[in-house]
Design a protein around this motif. Structure first.
Motif, PDB file in Angstrom:
ATOM      1  N   MET A   1      39.960  -6.238  -2.797  1.00  0.00           N
ATOM      2  CA  MET A   1      40.021  -6.110  -4.237  1.00  0.00           C
ATOM      3  C   MET A   1      41.240  -6.485  -4.910  1.00  0.00           C
ATOM      4  N   THR A   2      41.020  -7.487  -5.783  1.00  0.00           N
ATOM      5  CA  THR A   2      42.122  -7.836  -6.405  1.00  0.00           C
ATOM      6  C   THR A   2      42.425  -7.293  -8.041  1.00  0.00           C
ATOM      7  N   ALA A   3      43.408  -6.730  -8.364  1.00  0.00           N
ATOM      8  CA  ALA A   3      43.454  -6.042  -9.642  1.00  0.00           C
ATOM      9  C   ALA A   3      44.033  -7.341 -10.558  1.00  0.00           C
ATOM     10  N   ARG A   4      43.295  -7.536 -11.577  1.00  0.00           N
ATOM     11  CA  ARG A   4      43.781  -8.620 -12.677  1.00  0.00           C
ATOM     12  C   ARG A   4      43.462  -8.118 -13.928  1.00  0.00           C
ATOM     13  N   THR A   5      44.365  -8.724 -14.759  1.00  0.00           N
ATOM     14  CA  THR A   5      44.643  -8.412 -16.401  1.00  0.00           C
ATOM     15  C   THR A   5      44.246  -9.542 -17.402  1.00  0.00           C
ATOM     16  N   LEU A   6      43.269  -9.457 -18.041  1.00  0.00           N
ATOM     17  CA  LEU A   6      43.008 -10.490 -19.096  1.00  0.00           C
ATOM     18  C   LEU A   6      43.522 -10.106 -20.306  1.00  0.00           C
ATOM     19  N   ALA A   7      44.263 -10.804 -20.967  1.00  0.00           N
ATOM     20  CA  ALA A   7      44.775 -10.633 -22.167  1.00  0.00           C
ATOM     21  C   ALA A   7      43.982 -11.323 -23.254  1.00  0.00           C
ATOM     22  N   VAL A   8      43.680 -10.758 -24.429  1.00  0.00           N
ATOM     23  CA  VAL A   8      42.812 -11.366 -25.443  1.00  0.00           C
ATOM     24  C   VAL A   8      43.868 -11.509 -26.696  1.00  0.00           C
ATOM     25  N   VAL A   9      43.927 -12.477 -27.226  1.00  0.00           N
ATOM     26  CA  VAL A   9      44.531 -12.563 -28.605  1.00  0.00           C
ATOM     27  C   VAL A   9      43.736 -13.009 -29.411  1.00  0.00           C
ATOM     28  N   SER A  10      43.257 -12.089 -30.431  1.00  0.00           N
ATOM     29  CA  SER A  10      42.525 -12.454 -31.534  1.00  0.00           C
ATOM     30  C   SER A  10      43.183 -12.576 -32.973  1.00  0.00           C
ATOM     31  N   ALA A  11      42.905 -13.625 -33.483  1.00  0.00           N
ATOM     32  CA  ALA A  11      43.776 -14.032 -34.831  1.00  0.00           C
ATOM     33  C   ALA A  11      42.643 -13.648 -36.012  1.00  0.00           C
ATOM     34  N   GLY A  12      41.680 -13.019 -35.819  1.00  0.00           N
ATOM     35  CA  GLY A  12      40.807 -12.906 -37.078  1.00  0.00           C
ATOM     36  C   GLY A  12      41.259 -12.010 -38.010  1.00  0.00           C
ATOM     37  N   LEU A  13      41.063 -12.033 -39.365  1.00  0.00           N
ATOM     38  CA  LEU A  13      41.788 -11.554 -40.292  1.00  0.00           C
ATOM     39  C   LEU A  13      40.998 -10.463 -40.990  1.00  0.00           C
ATOM     40  N   SER A  14      39.719 -10.358 -40.926  1.00  0.00           N
ATOM     41  CA  SER A  14      38.638  -9.419 -41.507  1.00  0.00           C
ATOM     42  C   SER A  14      38.443  -8.291 -40.304  1.00  0.00           C
ATOM     43  N   LYS A  15      37.963  -7.142 -40.807  1.00  0.00           N
ATOM     44  CA  LYS A  15      37.503  -6.140 -39.708  1.00  0.00           C
ATOM     45  C   LYS A  15      36.287  -5.825 -40.027  1.00  0.00           C
ATOM     46  N   PRO A  16      35.388  -6.020 -39.376  1.00  0.00           N
ATOM     47  CA  PRO A  16      35.332  -6.698 -38.233  1.00  0.00           C
ATOM     48  C   PRO A  16      35.378  -8.231 -38.180  1.00  0.00           C
ATOM     49  N   SER A  17      35.481  -8.894 -37.583  1.00  0.00           N
ATOM     50  CA  SER A  17      35.858 -10.403 -37.482  1.00  0.00           C
ATOM     51  C   SER A  17      34.808 -11.017 -36.364  1.00  0.00           C
ATOM     52  N   SER A  18      34.207 -12.297 -36.748  1.00  0.00           N
ATOM     53  CA  SER A  18      33.598 -12.879 -35.789  1.00  0.00           C
ATOM     54  C   SER A  18      34.621 -13.402 -34.653  1.00  0.00           C
ATOM     55  N   THR A  19      35.721 -13.798 -35.104  1.00  0.00           N
ATOM     56  CA  THR A  19      36.672 -14.030 -34.117  1.00  0.00           C
ATOM     57  C   THR A  19      36.730 -13.235 -32.873  1.00  0.00           C
ATOM     58  N   ARG A  20      37.043 -11.959 -33.366  1.00  0.00           N
ATOM     59  CA  ARG A  20      37.192 -10.784 -32.521  1.00  0.00           C
ATOM     60  C   ARG A  20      35.659 -10.725 -31.590  1.00  0.00           C
ATOM     61  N   MET A  21      34.664 -10.931 -32.262  1.00  0.00           N
ATOM     62  CA  MET A  21      33.436 -10.942 -31.524  1.00  0.00           C
ATOM     63  C   MET A  21      33.268 -11.868 -30.615  1.00  0.00           C
ATOM     64  N   LEU A  22      33.835 -13.044 -30.991  1.00  0.00           N
ATOM     65  CA  LEU A  22      33.873 -14.190 -29.833  1.00  0.00           C
ATOM     66  C   LEU A  22      34.858 -13.742 -28.715  1.00  0.00           C
ATOM     67  N   ALA A  23      35.848 -13.266 -29.203  1.00  0.00           N
ATOM     68  CA  ALA A  23      36.892 -13.223 -28.303  1.00  0.00           C
ATOM     69  C   ALA A  23      36.571 -11.971 -27.045  1.00  0.00           C
TER      70      ALA A  23
END
Lengths: 208, 373
Positions: A1-23
């Motif tokens: 088993m390999t440990a992997r990290t995914l970083a997510v950068v979301s530039a949505g400005l509202s909270k909640p944002s559709s950008t974050r939803m897609l991310a």
């Protein structure tokens, strides 16, 4: 088993944002694909809205606050990066670009990247390929072939019966997971004080 | 341990009055500040070099020559001399002259500058910044040590049978520090020659400089100039003081908020937490700077930037009084405590002459072992 990290950068400005939803959906789909082949996946989210002042301060002073430095380290050290921005005025948002502007040259070299964008209408979808993809090519990342654009309508109607959003997300995640699996970037040691190959403190050709 | 002042020589409006000093006023203010630095008992005055507004020190040796004549103990230095765009021959000539005029009270901090267009203005390519710094210094180093130099390099016309005059005072060249904010190549260069390394230290959290200085110390030892602990390190710093710390904060805040370098960015509180800038009472400044060696190791030179952001001359002179009377005498004592005997003091002309003479009079074997100690 390999440990992997995914970083997510979301530039949505509202909270909640559709950008974050897609991310989040891109991250979930990628993590699922990686787990299918036995990986242990951690997802780290960086919301640029929370760092907006720190990013501006870094542009002005040339160095990051400790909060911002921690976020940058999270992104640079991840096995894969999912970068999602709203489309403003036919391109990535200024905040999104500013975050990538403050990274040290080479910070993301060879990093697998999945790009995503959101906008009010599908007519902006090509911004992924004429604006966002060239940015990550310039940064010497390895960008997955498929990027995902989500228009506002994608979150409701099922008009697009041929390639609805969940299907596009899954296709992108499958491709991206392959790129992440192949990457050896994070297993290689990096020395921030490495001198250029052949560097000579006396210069070359000076002495006779 | 040497304490002093460094200035970039900016002409900046006073944000509390909106008034901008004339270039003439600023030049005279810098000369007055330099004399005050000696008067209050500090050791070093270092002047920057710039070739564009709003900065006045385009001709550092003219200003430093005047200061040399008006002082008797003050060590003159630069912050920094542009090793990239100046002709190394002219640096050798100008600063050897100044070394004689000042009776040896001179050293240099070399840097690459921070204004991109200076390179093309002086016919250079900014992408060659590091190679210029390496090659130009290699030539400067020889010009001061060899009476007749044959030279050919990439960046200036070749020299055949060239002698830089005047020869350095007592045949001992001025000590050289290399300043860098981020380049390991410059730390490596400083280590190779056994020269000093100066970390400006004021625009970046300390962790970055700790790594860079630690790298320089390791490489200094690698090249056989002494132990890592004996490498020659200088640091920059910034302070604004009043007897009561809240008075200092209130008075300095409008200057900070509008400062050319960090104005309209982080708050004063954020910036003082993230950098060595200390705004408060003299005791707070003492506490902050007495702790620097815990991060960087015992070091040789501490310079403070005090005349910036449009602060009026009168205020700067008051700051120098506080620094010289209340802060530095205590810091001298604090930094002497537990300082290992092997750690050298900041180099001076006298110490360099003594080291040269000691090496010459001892046996070759002792000299060789001293050189690699």
């Amino acid at each position: 088993m390999t440990a992997r990290t995914l970083a997510v950068v979301s530039a949505g400005l509202s909270k909640p944002s559709s950008t974050r939803m897609l991310a989040d959906r891109l991250a979930d789909a990628t993590a699922r694909r990686l787990r299918e082949t036995g990986d242990d996946v951690t997802v780290e989210v960086v919301e640029l809205r929370d760092l907006a002042h720190d990013i501006t301060n870094n542009l002005l002073t040339g160095f990051p606050s400790s909060t911002l430095a921690a976020a940058i380290e999270k992104v640079a050290s991840a096995d894969g990066l999912i970068a999602v921005t709203p489309i403003f005025s036919t391109s990535y948002s200024g905040l999104f670009k500013s975050f990538f502007d403050i990274l040290e040259p080479g910070a993301l070299s060879e990093q697998p990247v999945l790009i995503g964008a959101t906008g009010g209408s599908p007519r902006h979808s090509l911004a992924l390929d004429y604006a966002i993809r060239p940015l990550f090519t310039y940064l010497h990342t390895t960008v997955a072939t498929t990027g995902v654009f989500a228009a506002t309508d994608d979150w409701g109607s099922s008009d697009d019966t041929v390639k609805p959003l969940p299907e596009r997300i899954d296709r992108a995640a499958a491709e991206f997971a392959q790129v992440v699996r192949r990457s050896t970037r994070t297993s290689e040691l990096r020395d921030p004080f490495a001198l250029p190959a052949g560097f000579d403190p006396t210069g070359v050709g000076g002495a006779q | 341990m040497q304490f002093g002042i460094f200035t970039v020589g900016d002409v900046t409006p006073d944000p509390t009055t909106g008034r901008t000093p004339t270039e003439g006023e600023r030049i005279k203010a810098i000369l007055a500040i330099a004399e005050k630095v000696e008067e209050v008992g500090l050791d070093v005055f270092a002047l920057g070099e710039h070739h564009n507004p709003p900065f006045i020190p385009s001709s550092p040796t003219t200003l430093l020559g005047y200061i040399a004549a008006r002082t008797s103990t003050l060590l003159l230095s630069t912050s920094t001399t542009l090793i990239t765009t100046n002709d190394p021959v002219k640096i050798a000539e100008d600063y050897a002259t100044l070394q004689h005029i000042s009776d040896g009270r001179l050293d240099l901090i070399l840097g690459r500058g921070n204004t991109g267009p200076v390179y093309p203005w002086f016919g250079k390519d900014i992408r060659q910044g590091i190679p210029l710094a390496i090659e130009n210094y290699a030539l400067l180093h020889r010009l001061w040590r060899e009476d007749v130099v044959d030279w050919s390099g990439k960046f200036r016309t070749p020299l055949q049978g060239f002698t830089a005059t005047p020869r350095p005072l007592d045949d001992v060249p001025p000590f050289v520090w290399h300043g860098s904010i981020r380049s390991p190549e410059i730390a490596e260069q400083a280590a190779y020659y056994g020269d000093g390394f100066f970390a400006n230290n004021i625009f970046w959290p300390k962790e970055h400089y700790m790594q860079l200085i630690s790298f320089y110390r390791q490489r200094f030892e690698h090249y056989g100039h002494g132990t890592a602990q004996q490498a020659i390190v200088g640091l920059g710093g910034q302070a604004f003081m009043r007897k009561n710390s809240q008075d200092a904060v209130n008075e300095f805040r409008p200057y900070f908020d509008q400062a050319p370098v960090y104005g309209n960015g982080p708050s004063l509180e954020e910036f003082t937490a993230q950098t060595p800038l200390t705004v408060g009472s003299p005791q707070q400044v003492i506490d902050r700077y007495a702790g620097m060696r815990d991060h960087f190791g015992d070091y040789q030179r501490q310079l403070f930037l005090m005349d910036h952001a449009g602060l009026p001359l009168k205020v700067v002179l008051e700051q120098l009084d506080l620094l010289g009377e209340e802060v530095v005498p205590v810091l001298r004592k604090e930094l002497e405590k537990n300082r290992p005997a092997a750690v050298p003091d900041g180099p001076t002309h006298a110490s360099l002459v003594a080291a040269r003479d000691a090496a010459a009079t001892s046996s070759p074997i002792a000299a060789a072992s001293a050189a690699t100690r």
